[in-house]
Enzyme design. Structure first.
Site, PDB file in Angstrom:
ATOM      1  N   TYR A   1       0.773  -1.282  -0.071  1.00 34.49           N
ATOM      2  CA  TYR A   1      -0.036  -0.024   0.015  1.00 34.49           C
ATOM      3  C   TYR A   1       0.918   1.315  -0.071  1.00 34.49           C
ATOM      4  O   TYR A   1       0.216   2.403  -0.321  1.00 34.49           O
ATOM      5  CB  TYR A   1      -0.893   0.028   1.233  1.00 34.49           C
ATOM      6  CG  TYR A   1      -2.193  -0.983   0.975  1.00 34.49           C
ATOM      7  CD1 TYR A   1      -3.392  -0.652   0.210  1.00 34.49           C
ATOM      8  CD2 TYR A   1      -2.240  -2.142   1.421  1.00 34.49           C
ATOM      9  CE1 TYR A   1      -4.457  -1.452   0.177  1.00 34.49           C
ATOM     10  CE2 TYR A   1      -3.096  -2.916   1.131  1.00 34.49           C
ATOM     11  CZ  TYR A   1      -4.323  -2.739   0.674  1.00 34.49           C
ATOM     12  OH  TYR A   1      -5.305  -3.399   0.671  1.00 34.49           O
TER      13      TYR A   1
ATOM     14  N   GLU B   1      -7.955  -7.269   5.405  1.00 38.58           N
ATOM     15  CA  GLU B   1      -7.095  -8.497   4.841  1.00 38.58           C
ATOM     16  C   GLU B   1      -6.223  -9.382   5.808  1.00 38.58           C
ATOM     17  O   GLU B   1      -6.139 -10.434   5.693  1.00 38.58           O
ATOM     18  CB  GLU B   1      -6.262  -8.020   3.550  1.00 38.58           C
ATOM     19  CG  GLU B   1      -6.858  -7.312   2.311  1.00 38.58           C
ATOM     20  CD  GLU B   1      -6.133  -6.306   1.845  1.00 38.58           C
ATOM     21  OE1 GLU B   1      -5.022  -6.098   1.781  1.00 38.58           O
ATOM     22  OE2 GLU B   1      -6.769  -5.670   0.931  1.00 38.58           O
TER      23      GLU B   1
END
Length: 399
Positions: A98, A140
C-alpha cells in the site's frame, strides 16, 4: 473518520479529481510498472492492465469511497471494502504494498492535475487514501488469520488428480493438497487464486470459483478457456491450464476467499447465472445437496447452447436430489424440449419476493436480471452477485 477540514476540500475537488481519475490511474500504473516491473510477476493482472479494466475499477473504487465518506464521514462502504479485500487476499497482497501504491498514485495526481494540487488538496486526498488503505489492511489481516495463511507465504501446491472436459472450451480440474495435509476450509460460493508461470517466465494469477468438493478432501475448479477476439488477447492463464494441466501435474493455489457465500438460511433461494458463471452456483448446489437442504430452490441459467453449458449434467443431477428444487435453462440456439429460447426472462416464473438471490455472469446479464428482479418485487438487499475480474459494477453503485 474523515476530518471536517478534509471533507470540505474533498467535496470541492471531487468533480475535478473524479473527472481526471482515468488519466490519473493510467499514469499511475504506467509509471509504477516502469519502475517496479516485478509487481507484474504474480500480483497484477497484465491482461486487465492492457484492456483498461483494472484502471477503471481502481478509479471507480476510489471515487465511490470518497463519495461514501462525504455522505457519512463516520461510515465506510462495507460492500466495496469486503469485495476488494477478498480479491487482494486471493492474490497475496501485503501491507507494505500500500505504501508503494501511495507513492505512485499521488505522483500521478500531481502529474495530471499540476498546479491544481495544492498542499491542502494533497493532504485531504491523502487522508482519503489512508482511510481506505487502513480499512483494507485490517480486513485483509483478518482474512489471512481466519484462513490460517501467512501473507508472506500464501501459496500452496495442489496435485491434479482428475481432469474432465465439460464443453469444447471448459474443463474441470479435481485437486488435492500435494503436501498430503488437509485442504483449508471453504464456503460455498468462494474462489481460489491460481498462480501459473507462463512461457515468458512471468507468473500470473487468476481466480476461479470452487465448483465442487467444498466439504470434502478434494477441491474442484472449472475453467473456461478465454479465446482472443479482435483487439483483445486470449486469456493467458485459462489457455495455459487447458494446454498443459493434466492428471499428476501440480498447480499453485491460494486459500479460498470471496465474500459472496451461501448463507445458512431457510429462505427461498434463487441461483441465476450465465456462461461460466454457473461454477459458484454448482458449488452451492453440491453443498445444499450434501446437507439435505429442504429450501425452495430455483436454478436459472442462460447460455449460448446446450453444448456450451458447462456442468449441465451436474446441475440436473444435484437439482434432482434436492427436496424442493427446479431448474430452468435458456439457450440462444438449440434450446430443445424443456428449455427456453432466447435471453433469460423471469416473467411468469413466480419467484418469491423473500428469496435470497445470487447472480453470476457477464455484467450486462446481471444488470438485466437484477432489474427484472427489482421489478418483480425482490428487494435490492436480497440480491448478491459475483463477478470474475475487476468489479466494474460495485465501484459505480452500492444499491
Amino acid at each position: 473518520m474523515l476530518s471536517p477540514e478534509s471533507a470540505t476540500v474533498v467535496r470541492a475537488t471531487l468533480p475535478v479529481v473524479g473527472g481526471a481519475l482515468d488519466d490519473i490511474t493510467e499514469r499511475f500504473y504506467s509509471t509504477m510498472f516502469a519502475e517496479q516491473p516485478a509487481l507484474l510477476d504474480g500480483l497484477f493482472n497484465r491482461t486487465n492492465q492492457a484492456n483498461g479494466e483494472q484502471r477503471k475499477a481502481l478509479a471507480g473504487s476510489v471515487a465511490a469511497f470518497a463519495r461514501a465518506l462525504l455522505a457519512d464521514p463516520d461510515a465506510r462502504p462495507d460492500a466495496l471494502l469486503a469485495r476488494i479485500a477478498h480479491k487482494h487476499a486471493a492474490l497475496g497482497v501485503t501491507e507494505d504494498q500500500y505504501t508503494i501504491v501511495h507513492k505512485y498514485l499521488f505522483g500521478a495526481i500531481v502529474d495530471v492535475l499540476g498546479n491544481a494540487v495544492t498542499p491542502e488538496v494533497v493532504g485531504a486526498w491523502d487522508e482519503v487514501y489512508w482511510l481506505m488503505a487502513g480499512a483494507l489492511i485490517a480486513r485483509e489481516a483478518r482474512l489471512y488469520q481466519e484462513a490460517g495463511v501467512d501473507p508472506r507465504r500464501p501459496w500452496r501446491r495442489w496435485t491434479v488428480v482428475g481432469r474432465r472436459e465439460e464443453t469444447a472450451d471448459a474443463a474441470s480440474f479435481l485437486l488435492r493438497p500435494a503436501d498430503g495435509g488437509p485442504p483449508p476450509p471453504a464456503r460455498a460460493g468462494q474462489y481460489v487464486g491460481v498462480r501459473v508461470r507462463l512461457a515468458d517466465g512471468v507468473r500470473q494469477v487468476r481466480q476461479y470459483s470452487l465448483s465442487g468438493g467444498i466439504g470434502g478432501t478434494l477441491r474442484r475448479i472449472t475453467v473456461k478457456r478465454v479465446a482472443g477476439a479482435a483487439g483483445t488477447p486470449e486469456g493467458e492463464v485459462s489457455n495455459a491450464l487447458h494446454r498443459t494441466a493434466r492428471e499428476g501435474d501440480e498447480l499453485t493455489l491460494s486459500a479460498p476467499f470471496g465474500d459472496v457465500v451461501l448463507d445458512d438460511s431457510a429462505a427461498p433461494l434463487v441461483l441465476a447465472s450465465a456462461g461460466i458463471g454457473c461454477t459458484p452456483m454448482v458449488g452451492m448446489l453440491e453443498h445444499l445437496a450434501a446437507a439435505g437442504s429442504g429450501r425452495r430452490i430455483r436454478v436459472l441459467h442462460a447460455d449460448r447452447s446446450p453444448a456450451d453449458h458447462a456442468l449441465r449434467e451436474d446441475t440436473g443431477r444435484l437439482v434432482g436430489t434436492l427436496a424442493d428444487a427446479r431448474a430452468d435453462f435458456w439457450y440462444g440456439q438449440g434450446a430443445g424440449p424443456g428449455a427456453h429460447g432466447g435471453r433469460m426472462d423471469l416473467g411468469g416464473l413466480g419467484l418469491p419476493a423473500d428469496a435470497d438471490v445470487y447472480l453470476c455472469g457477464p455484467l450486462p446479464f446481471m444488470r438485466d436480471v437484477r432489474a427484472q428482479l427489482l421489478r418483480s418485487g425482490v428487494p435490492a438487499r436480497r440480491i448478491r452477485y459475483e463477478v470474475f475480474g475487476p468489479d466494474l459494477w460495485l465501484a459505480r453503485t452500492e444499491n
